[in-house]
Design an enzyme around this catalytic site. Structure first.
Site, mmCIF file in Angstrom:
data_model
loop_
_atom_site.group_PDB
_atom_site.id
_atom_site.type_symbol
_atom_site.label_atom_id
_atom_site.label_comp_id
_atom_site.label_asym_id
_atom_site.label_seq_id
_atom_site.Cartn_x
_atom_site.Cartn_y
_atom_site.Cartn_z
ATOM 1 N N CYS A 80 0.835 -1.200 0.000
ATOM 2 C CA CYS A 80 0.000 0.000 0.000
ATOM 3 C C CYS A 80 0.877 1.261 0.000
ATOM 4 O O CYS A 80 1.555 1.534 -0.973
ATOM 5 C CB CYS A 80 -1.013 -0.048 1.139
ATOM 6 N N HIS A 167 -3.713 -5.068 0.101
ATOM 7 C CA HIS A 167 -3.323 -5.593 1.415
ATOM 8 C C HIS A 167 -3.386 -7.122 1.416
ATOM 9 O O HIS A 167 -4.450 -7.697 1.641
ATOM 10 C CB HIS A 167 -4.240 -5.031 2.503
ATOM 11 N N GLU A 169 -2.248 -9.043 3.633
ATOM 12 C CA GLU A 169 -2.310 -9.538 5.011
ATOM 13 C C GLU A 169 -3.724 -9.697 5.564
ATOM 14 O O GLU A 169 -3.917 -10.346 6.588
ATOM 15 C CB GLU A 169 -1.482 -8.623 5.941
#
Length: 179
Positions: A80, A167, A169
């Site tokens: 990001c 993202h 994660e």
């Protein structure tokens, strides 16, 4: 012991990034955004992750990266804001786009890629940004795009650097741990 240094640019997901790395059985350590190259080198990480953050790389109070970190020869993944910092520092173009991306977005993989090896050409990812990398830095290949992010992922395998606008994660990026 192998370890990953996660440089914290103030992302809401920094702790989650560190946890996801640990879930892969690799130690991770969150370090402050103002760490310098010597501080990173002293920790002897096998990789560096540049976290997301709340700012624009062009904001007056934007968080910066010690450029010496990019010269350490340690593999780097920008996520990001970290993706944008990496692109900006190495000569890519980051702009505020008319179409911000927030939430589920379809990503299209562009050709061969280390990050997306053996993954579907189209996949759902989670975005949260206004600025976008619109031109990758010299030496980088664009490896994925979305409707609003022409450089949603990029790789420079010679320098062992990658960046993703999304993202990986978060649970809303179903193939994120594989990336």
């Amino acid at each position: 012991m192998d370890k990953i240094a996660v440089i914290d640019f103030g992302a809401q997901y920094t702790q989650l990034i560190a946890r996801r790395i640990r879930e892969l059985h690799v130690y991770s350590e969150i370090v402050p955004r103002d760490i310098d190259a010597a501080g990173v080198a002293a920790r002897n990480p096998v990789g560096i992750i540049l976290s997301g953050g709340p700012a624009s790389v062009y904001a007056d109070d934007a968080y910066d990266l010690d450029s010496g970190i990019l010269d350490l020869g340690i593999p780097i993944l920008g996520i990001c804001y970290g993706h944008q910092v990496l692109a900006h520092a190495l000569g890519g173009d980051v702009v505020r786009t008319e179409a911000a991306e927030f939430g589920r977005t379809e990503l299209e993989v562009k050709g061969d890629s280390v990050l997306f090896n053996d993954l579907p050409e189209r996949q759902q990812v989670w975005m949260s940004h206004r600025d976008s990398v619109v031109k990758a830095p010299p030496g980088f290949r664009v490896t994925a795009a979305t409707a609003a992010s022409p450089v949603a992922a990029m790789e420079d395998l010679d320098r062992r650097m990658c960046g993703v606008q999304f993202h990986p994660e978060v649970g809303h990026t179903p193939r994120g741990q594989e990336v």
